[in-house]
Write a protein that holds these residues in place. Structure first.
Motif, short mmCIF file in Angstrom:
data_model
loop_
_atom_site.label_atom_id
_atom_site.label_comp_id
_atom_site.label_asym_id
_atom_site.label_seq_id
_atom_site.Cartn_x
_atom_site.Cartn_y
_atom_site.Cartn_z
N ASP A 194 0.83 -1.22 0.00
CA ASP A 194 0.00 0.00 0.00
C ASP A 194 0.87 1.26 0.00
O ASP A 194 0.55 2.23 -0.68
CB ASP A 194 -1.05 -0.01 1.13
N LYS A 195 1.97 1.23 0.72
CA LYS A 195 2.88 2.40 0.72
C LYS A 195 3.54 2.57 -0.64
O LYS A 195 3.74 3.69 -1.13
CB LYS A 195 3.96 2.23 1.78
N THR A 196 3.91 1.45 -1.23
CA THR A 196 4.57 1.48 -2.55
C THR A 196 3.63 2.09 -3.59
O THR A 196 4.00 2.97 -4.36
CB THR A 196 4.95 0.04 -2.97
N TYR A 197 2.39 1.62 -3.56
CA TYR A 197 1.43 2.07 -4.56
C TYR A 197 1.10 3.55 -4.38
O TYR A 197 1.00 4.31 -5.34
CB TYR A 197 0.16 1.21 -4.49
N GLU A 198 1.00 3.96 -3.11
CA GLU A 198 0.72 5.37 -2.83
C GLU A 198 1.86 6.25 -3.34
O GLU A 198 1.63 7.31 -3.92
CB GLU A 198 0.53 5.56 -1.32
N ALA A 199 3.09 5.79 -3.15
CA ALA A 199 4.26 6.55 -3.61
C ALA A 199 4.23 6.71 -5.13
O ALA A 199 4.52 7.79 -5.67
CB ALA A 199 5.54 5.86 -3.17
#
Ligand code: GTQ
Ligand code: FE2
Length: 357
Positions: A217-222
């Protein structure tokens, strides 16, 4: 040793006999030597790979028959590895199974593809694996995988084994038990995944990223946030997973990227001395590698050999996300990294063929 036929005089012949006897080799008589294995770009289709990965669950069992149940992406032309520096494999772990604890000098990355409920313990830290998560097991760190859920787990392993073997630096040790003791849960993640904030007192002088679990989820948000403001003409919205302490690549020998190829984008071609193994995490599109068109869809894998022109395109209406493992850090640290843009034809190669597999 045969006397080269380029030798004509007795004086030369005598000279060569002496050098040969005492293990000296005149450079001016040296031939080309063995050619390096030729690595071809290649693509593996998930629709063909997945059933074979699942079937491997009926053929072998980790701990009982094998240490790890893996299926390597075997690029044509190489007798080991997926590239000359990186080996990539699919690993399957069924419910209740354990892949026993060990450590080795080759570094590994895991890119989670399917399933939930399994975890990798890295140096006592229990890291639950979910699709899109990146879990690192840096050189010489203890690791074991366990599936306490009720689904088969499949992930992509990426290791620097070919490079480490070439350097004669491959060491291995088994842990005395199948599982190492668990010290904490998601500790690395909670300490080091908070962007530019990290524990003030911690000594982070390890030769790898103290963060070894990057959640999807953090990767995708970035990716989404970068897409709002900028993109590369060669790789579109591309991000490198970075070491929160150094800002550099997560590992010394391999870097991991995640990139979004937005709908309608066709990137410009370039080539580098580094090579890459890609996984199509989401969406579909195509890459032109060395003039050949490789159409890919969700779950597929493909390999880009060094110094080969490549470009990526998405001609659908939905975003495509690619994950990749690359050996850029090795080439950069040795001052051997080169990159060249394809100048002709507005940066696009003429397409001379289509990969059929
Ligand atoms: O999961 O520890 O694909 O040690 C190859 C060697 C995976 C692992 C591989 C390994 C592992
Ligand atoms: Fe391992």
């Amino acid at each position: 040793m045969a006397i080269p036929d380029t030798i004509s005089t007795d004086e030369e012949r005598q000279y060569f006999e002496v050098t040969d006897r005492i293990q000296l080799k005149p450079g001016w008589l040296q031939g080309e030597g063995q050619p390096l294995p030729h690595m071809e770009p290649y693509l593996w289709r998930w629709a063909e790979v997945e059933p074979l990965v699942l079937k491997s669950g009926e053929l072998v069992t980790p701990d009982r028959d094998v240490e790890r149940r893996t299926l390597r992406l075997a690029t044509p032309g190489l007798d080991r590895g997926t590239t000359h520096t990186i080996t990539a494999a699919l690993q399957l772990l069924l419910p209740g199974e354990n892949a026993p604890a060990h450590r080795h000098t080759p570094t590994a990355i895991r890119w989670v593809l399917k399933g939930t409920g399994a975890y990798t313990t890295v140096e006592g830290d229990k890291c639950y694996m979910e699709p899109g998560d990146l879990v690192l097991t840096p050189s010489w760190t203890w690791h074991d995988h366990n599936n306490e859920g009720d689904e088969p787990m499949i992930w992509l392993d990426g290791l620097d084994v070919p490079l480490v073997r070439y350097l004669r630096a491959n060491f291995y040790e088994a842990y005395p038990e199948d599982q190492q003791p668990i010290v904490g849960v998601a500790e690395s993640e909670r300490k080091f995944a908070s962007g530019s904030l990290r524990p003030a007192w911690e000594d982070t002088s390890v030769p790898y990223s103290p963060l070894w679990h990057y959640k999807w989820d953090k990767t995708y948000e970035a990716l989404q946030r970068l897409a709002e403001v900028d993109a590369s003409p060669f790789d579109d919205v591309a991000m490198e997973f970075s070491d929160p302490v150094t800002g550099g690549p997560v590992l010394r020998t391999m870097t991991c990227w995640v990139q979004m190829i937005r709908p309608g984008i066709a990137t410009r071609a370039h080539r580098q001395t580094s090579c890459a193994v890609y996984q199509v995490y989401q969406g579909e599109g195509y890459s032109v590698i060395d003039g050949q068109r490789f159409d890919w869809r969700e779950g597929d894998f493909f390999v880009v050999p060094p110094w080969v022109w490549h470009e990526h395109a998405n001609d659908t209406g939905d975003e495509a996300v690619l994950f990749s493992i690359q050996d850029i850090p090795v080439l950069k640290d040795m001052a051997l990294y080169r990159e060249e843009p394809y100048e002709e034809n507005a940066g696009h190669q003429p397409v001379t063929g289509r990969f059929k597999g």
